[in-house]
Write a protein that holds these residues in place. Structure first.
Motif, mmCIF file in Angstrom:
data_model
loop_
_atom_site.group_PDB
_atom_site.id
_atom_site.type_symbol
_atom_site.label_atom_id
_atom_site.label_comp_id
_atom_site.label_asym_id
_atom_site.label_seq_id
_atom_site.Cartn_x
_atom_site.Cartn_y
_atom_site.Cartn_z
ATOM 1 N N VAL A 304 0.782 -1.010 0.184
ATOM 2 C CA VAL A 304 -0.200 -0.156 -0.317
ATOM 3 C C VAL A 304 0.659 1.489 -0.155
ATOM 4 O O VAL A 304 1.014 2.173 -0.794
ATOM 5 N N LEU A 305 1.954 1.055 0.882
ATOM 6 C CA LEU A 305 2.712 2.624 1.270
ATOM 7 C C LEU A 305 3.291 2.819 -0.597
ATOM 8 O O LEU A 305 3.423 3.980 -0.824
ATOM 9 N N ALA A 328 -5.003 2.272 2.608
ATOM 10 C CA ALA A 328 -5.216 2.009 1.452
ATOM 11 C C ALA A 328 -5.474 3.437 0.885
ATOM 12 O O ALA A 328 -6.076 3.866 -0.019
ATOM 13 N N ARG A 329 -7.318 3.927 1.468
ATOM 14 C CA ARG A 329 -8.289 4.948 0.879
ATOM 15 C C ARG A 329 -7.558 6.025 1.652
ATOM 16 O O ARG A 329 -8.219 6.747 0.168
ATOM 17 N N GLN A 330 -6.063 6.250 1.826
ATOM 18 C CA GLN A 330 -5.737 7.705 1.719
ATOM 19 C C GLN A 330 -4.908 7.494 -0.042
ATOM 20 O O GLN A 330 -4.634 8.850 0.031
ATOM 21 N N GLN A 331 -5.402 6.737 -0.168
ATOM 22 C CA GLN A 331 -4.544 6.712 -2.236
ATOM 23 C C GLN A 331 -5.989 6.161 -3.514
ATOM 24 O O GLN A 331 -6.613 5.719 -2.126
ATOM 25 N N ILE A 332 -5.719 7.120 -3.723
ATOM 26 C CA ILE A 332 -7.368 6.636 -5.467
ATOM 27 C C ILE A 332 -6.161 4.920 -5.571
ATOM 28 O O ILE A 332 -5.529 5.935 -6.294
ATOM 29 N N GLY A 333 -7.390 4.391 -6.197
ATOM 30 C CA GLY A 333 -7.433 3.482 -6.744
ATOM 31 C C GLY A 333 -6.097 2.072 -6.313
ATOM 32 O O GLY A 333 -5.314 1.377 -7.029
ATOM 33 N N VAL A 334 -6.112 1.565 -4.671
ATOM 34 C CA VAL A 334 -5.234 1.100 -4.589
ATOM 35 C C VAL A 334 -6.072 -0.004 -3.298
ATOM 36 O O VAL A 334 -6.837 1.295 -2.695
ATOM 37 N N TYR A 335 -5.771 -1.481 -3.461
ATOM 38 C CA TYR A 335 -6.898 -1.677 -2.577
ATOM 39 C C TYR A 335 -6.415 -2.874 -1.731
ATOM 40 O O TYR A 335 -5.483 -3.747 -1.977
ATOM 41 N N VAL A 336 -6.796 -2.937 -0.675
ATOM 42 C CA VAL A 336 -6.652 -4.654 0.289
ATOM 43 C C VAL A 336 -8.054 -5.252 0.084
ATOM 44 O O VAL A 336 -8.896 -4.680 1.241
ATOM 45 N N TRP A 461 -7.708 -7.517 -12.611
ATOM 46 C CA TRP A 461 -9.181 -6.327 -12.293
ATOM 47 C C TRP A 461 -8.538 -4.629 -11.016
ATOM 48 O O TRP A 461 -8.940 -4.251 -11.614
ATOM 49 N N CYS A 462 -7.934 -5.284 -10.040
ATOM 50 C CA CYS A 462 -7.204 -4.202 -10.002
ATOM 51 C C CYS A 462 -6.671 -3.050 -10.859
ATOM 52 O O CYS A 462 -6.766 -2.202 -10.345
ATOM 53 N N ASP A 463 -5.989 -3.224 -11.813
ATOM 54 C CA ASP A 463 -5.558 -3.045 -12.844
ATOM 55 C C ASP A 463 -6.554 -2.069 -12.961
ATOM 56 O O ASP A 463 -6.711 -0.659 -13.741
ATOM 57 N N TYR A 464 -7.969 -2.864 -13.822
ATOM 58 C CA TYR A 464 -8.883 -2.278 -14.319
ATOM 59 C C TYR A 464 -9.683 -1.214 -13.725
ATOM 60 O O TYR A 464 -9.804 -0.002 -13.798
ATOM 61 N N PHE A 465 -9.592 -1.639 -12.582
ATOM 62 C CA PHE A 465 -10.690 -0.151 -11.921
ATOM 63 C C PHE A 465 -9.797 0.770 -11.151
ATOM 64 O O PHE A 465 -9.799 1.708 -11.214
ATOM 65 N N SER A 466 -8.483 0.175 -11.010
ATOM 66 C CA SER A 466 -7.475 1.762 -10.166
ATOM 67 C C SER A 466 -7.834 2.643 -11.670
ATOM 68 O O SER A 466 -6.963 3.549 -11.070
ATOM 69 N N ASP A 474 -16.517 0.415 -3.510
ATOM 70 C CA ASP A 474 -17.512 -1.150 -4.283
ATOM 71 C C ASP A 474 -16.659 -1.635 -5.526
ATOM 72 O O ASP A 474 -17.337 -3.020 -5.614
ATOM 73 N N VAL A 475 -15.145 -1.779 -4.986
ATOM 74 C CA VAL A 475 -13.776 -3.021 -6.021
ATOM 75 C C VAL A 475 -14.200 -3.742 -5.138
ATOM 76 O O VAL A 475 -14.149 -5.069 -5.624
ATOM 77 N N ALA A 476 -14.397 -3.865 -3.627
ATOM 78 C CA ALA A 476 -13.984 -4.139 -2.587
ATOM 79 C C ALA A 476 -15.473 -5.522 -2.894
ATOM 80 O O ALA A 476 -15.740 -7.188 -2.810
#
Length: 880
Positions: A304-305, A328-336, A461-466, A474-476
């Motif tokens: 995440v960092l 993760a929510r402090q950035q846009i397009g990063v998911y856990v 999918w992470c790449d697509y949504f990011s 929504d991604v989760a």
């Protein structure tokens, strides 16, 4: 031709070799020569990158009856320039296991379109079976494939793959040992996969079964990672190196596919519930912290960092550390995301129970038994804590439904079975009038064969949504179908498999429609990903597409500072100084250095490889450099400017250097005297002869740097032609801005010559780009204040910048330079503040009337003044 010899890779250092794709522009169905690159980790200085070339003479297939093993050769490119534009990154924790070996083999085989013989001698070919992101929709009603219906889904063949492992087993040997795929396929890939070296893993024996202890020799040593904080830095360094070394410009996802850990007790204690608490806990010694932090939480934090997503494919409670989600929510397009991949038996359970419920039956008992003999089961057999962790997720899969289902699971370790899982499940339900309904299923399949498609789809999918900055929650929910127990932001979703697939489909299509709508509203390039960062206090957006470069041209020199110098009074005695420091001077050096400060992530210490994701994709300095030691130093300084992000491209400088073998590089000697005074001895050298024709040739070199491949497209369908054009467009270098500095100090870059440079620069940039001019060295007599405010006509006829003003989008100068050029009167006292601002406004407006779009005047401690032209002027520069 005979293959080149294999390079000697250094055994020192702990960076690994990683699979990376080649930049093939041809669609797969028409490529005559597939190429795949395998880039080396910390290699010797003479080796920078490698590639495997598979041509018609060295074919990876077994169509002939001969059983020869093809030799995949390595060829050396001495100048490492990553060419994986458009790729995504997949980093696996536990890459040496069955899942990691199969994924690496699958990507390599699919790139080469490997063919082999099955157990009965039948021909088989490489396919991404089970990966819904890589399959086309089929049938009248479509089906589950998305590749041909959703724009922007990454091609798994273009993925860069790497990872960590605590065992030293080579990847090719692991593939053969675990008997994951047919022998004929494994023996073709074994030699090349054995060349793949992985990062050393972080090891804590408290989080792994005793059966794994003896094999854990490929680990970070106590010296490299004496505590959790040092381990975090080491993992972050590996991620940075991986993304730089492979030129990853898409999104990178770190996936936990190692053995199941026991649950981390600290994650349930509340001391990891916020991002601040999480980072402080990692930095705190374990004796003070009160407990250890699991490796999976450290890998997730590092991911995440570094702006990567993290997917917990294991059963452990990684996501219980709620600070990860906040971080993760402090950035846009990063998911856990997590927990525990729902690959085989459990996936069918959710389908079967959903069917029973839909039929009006009431499921009451689900009893299942599974046995297999892979390393994950071996770990569970020797760790009661890890075993209880696994049972927790297996029994919780129906928790969100209101039925009180008695769900029991039994797992057994059978070494003889290997990776081939055997599952037996009995479903008991109540039907009409409370009568019993019983159904039994039996499943037999390779555990890794079921799991690897989920890993690939998760990363894609992470790449697509990011890329679309899609909301975290929504991604989760969209990717909940991947996991046995969706946790974090996906907690509580409907566990039914088809309900989860419907949610995925809805989110994917909604994101696709939103992307198309944004393009239509803002123009064709509005869909490009923008890099956004959310700091803790306020949101800052970089409106710089992360695949666009910036050209910095103009004056450059080496500034040699002499510390604590004596003299300075003009005498003839020998003077002394204490130490010399050289930095890049002039507009080119300073602009390059400033642009490279726009990076994601703070430096992590000199003891670690620093590769920071840059905001600006590439910076291209263009200036005149001589063939002398000073020129070598200037090029070195420019390249080191991008030391943390590796994005400074100096090859066009070096090409231009050859055209004037007698040129000297500019040098400024700057003594800093002991009493605080400063001197300056300046040799303009190459700047005094740097002509517009030389700069135009450099721009031409940039244009010629990415020739479009020649191809007969007459036989292509419309879909193939569109795919080909898209690949060409994505592979071509894109430049978004041209920064030119100090025309008053470049005598052969003035007047019409300057205008010609700006006109040419437009042609090498996307949509004409943005042209910026930075002024310095304006002579005091340019326009005397006593003559009154200069007229627009006079400014247009200025011998240095007049002809070029109409082409400039952004013009920068300081207050003194504004006075010299316009003759405005600025007093600079507190009492004259309003009069000064009015005078500055009128003076800056002169440049607007000459065609400049934006004028920026810096005023030192008094801030700056910025004024903009009208809408018509902005419309002339689409990129602006």
């Amino acid at each position: 031709p005979s293959p080149p010899s294999s390079p000697k890779f250094s055994s020192k250092g702990r960076r690994g070799r990683i699979i990376a794709p080649s930049p093939s522009l041809l669609p797969p169905q028409i490529s005559s020569n597939n190429v795949v690159a395998v880039t080396a980790g910390m290699t010797s200085p003479s080796v920078s990158t490698s590639s495997i070339n598979t041509s018609s003479s060295t074919s990876m297939n077994t169509s002939s009856s001969r059983m020869n093993i093809p030799r995949l050769t390595l060829s050396v490119d001495p100048n490492h320039i990553p060419k994986t534009h458009g790729s995504l990154g997949i980093l696996l924790v536990g890459i040496g296991g069955s899942n990691g070996a199969l994924l690496a083999a699958g990507v390599l085989a699919n790139r080469h379109r490997v063919e082999w013989r099955g157990p009965k001698g039948e021909f088989r070919s490489s396919k991404y079976g089970g990966c819904i992101t890589q399959l086309d929709a089929k049938g009248i009603h479509g089906g589950v494939g998305y590749r041909n219906v959703i724009h922007g889904i990454a091609d798994a063949n273009m993925a860069a793959v790497g990872g960590w492992d605590i065992r030293p087993t080579r990847i090719g040997d692991a593939l053969l040992r675990d008997q994951i795929v047919d022998y004929d396929l494994a023996r073709q890939l074994q030699l090349e996969l054995n060349r793949l070296k992985v990062f050393q893993g972080y090891y804590d024996r408290n989080y792994i079964g005793s059966s794994q202890w003896d094999a854990a020799t490929h680990i970070l040593t106590d010296r490299e990672a004496p505590d959790a904080g040092a381990a975090l830095k080491a993992i972050r360094a590996d991620i940075r190196y991986f993304k730089w070394r492979n030129g990853v410009v898409g999104h990178t996802t770190v996936v936990w596919t190692a053995s199941v850990e026991p649950n981390c007790e600290l994650a349930h204690s509340g001391c990891l519930d916020t991002a601040k608490d999480l980072l402080e806990a990692i930095a705190t010694p374990v004796s003070v912290r009160g407990g250890s932090i699991s490796p999976s939480i450290l890998y997730a934090t590092a991911a995440v960092l570094e702006g990567c997503s993290f997917v917990n494919g294991g059963s452990q409670n990684t996501l219980a550390a709620r600070g990860l989600e906040e971080l993760a929510r402090q950035q846009i397009g990063v998911y856990v995301l997590g927990t525990d991949f729902k690959a085989g038996q459990t996936k069918f359970k959710t389908c079967a129970v959903e069917y029973l419920r839909a039929a009006g039956l009431t499921p009451t008992v689900v009893a299942s038994c599974s046995h297999l003999g892979n390393n994950d089961m071996r770990n569970l057999a020797t760790s009661d804590r890890a075993r209880s962790t696994k049972m927790r997720v297996k029994s919780d899969i129906f928790a969100s439904w209101e039925e009180d289902i008695d769900h029991k699971v039994s797992v057994m370790y059978m070494p003889t079975i290997g990776d081939e899982k055997r599952d037996f499940v009995e479903y008991t339900s109540l039907g009409f009038m409370g009568q019993v309904h019983t159904m039994v299923t039996y499943t037999r399949a390779g555990d890794s064969v079921l799991c690897v498609p989920l890993i690939i789809d998760a990363a894609v999918w992470c790449d697509y949504f990011s890329n679309r900055s899609w909301p975290y929650g929504d991604v989760a929910k969209a990717l909940a179908y991947l996991f046995k127990v969706p946790e974090g932001a996906a907690a509580g979703v409907d566990p039914g498999f088809f309900r989860q697939m419907d949610e995925l489909d809805r989110q994917v299509r909604t994101a696709d429609k939103a992307s198309h709508a944004k393009k239509k509203e803002q123009g064709v390039h509005a869909g490009r990903r923008r890099v956004r960062i959310r700091p803790e206090e306020k949101a800052t957006e970089w409106a710089i597409p992360n695949d666009v470069g910036i050209i910095c041209a103009g004056l450059a020199c080496v500034d040699m500072q002499l510390g604590r110098a004596t003299g300075g009074d003009g005498g003839e005695s020998i003077e002394t100084f204490e130490g010399e420091t050289s930095i890049g001077g002039g507009s080119v050096s300073m602009a390059t250095r400033t642009l490279n400060r726009l990076c994601h992530g703070a430096p992590i210490g000199d003891d670690y490889m620093q590769v920071t994701p840059p905001v600006v994709h590439s910076v291209i300095p263009l200036c005149k450099v001589g063939n002398d030691d000073t020129g070598n130093k200037l090029i070195h300084l420019l390249e080191n400017t991008g030391g943390a992000s590796r994005n400074v491209i100096t090859k066009y400088l070096k090409q231009g250097r050859k055209r004037d073998p007698h040129a000297r590089t500019a040098l400024a000697v700057l003594p800093i005297y002991r009493d605080g005074r400063r001197g300056c001895f300046f040799d303009a050298a190459s700047n005094a002869t740097f002509s517009s024709s030389e700069l135009l040739q450099m721009l031409q070199d940039i244009t010629a740097g990415a020739p479009t491949p020649k191809l007969d497209i007459s036989g292509l369908s419309s879909e193939e032609l569109e795919s080909y054009r898209q690949r060409v467009d994505e592979a071509a270098p894109v430049h978004g801005a041209f920064l030119f500095g100090y025309p008053h100090l470049l005598p052969y870059m003035q007047g019409e010559a300057l205008a010609n440079v700006f006109v040419k620069a437009r042609t090498v940039m996307e949509d004409g780009g943005i042209i910026v001019m930075d002024l310095n060295g304006v002579p005091e007599g340019a326009h005397a204040p006593g003559q009154g405010l200069r007229s627009p006509e006079s400014l247009r006829s200025d011998s240095v910048i007049g002809s070029g003003l109409q082409h400039v989008d952004i013009l920068h100068m300081n207050e003194d330079e504004l006075i010299c050029l316009t003759g405005c009167r600025i007093v600079g006292t507190v009492e004259s503040q309003h009069e000064d601002e009015f005078a500055m406004m009128n003076a800056a407006a002169l440049f607007l009337r000459c065609g400049v779009a934006v004028v920026a005047v810096t005023r030192g401690g008094r801030g700056c003044y910025i004024c903009c032209n009208d809408e018509d002027r902005f419309a002339r520069s689409k990129a602006l």
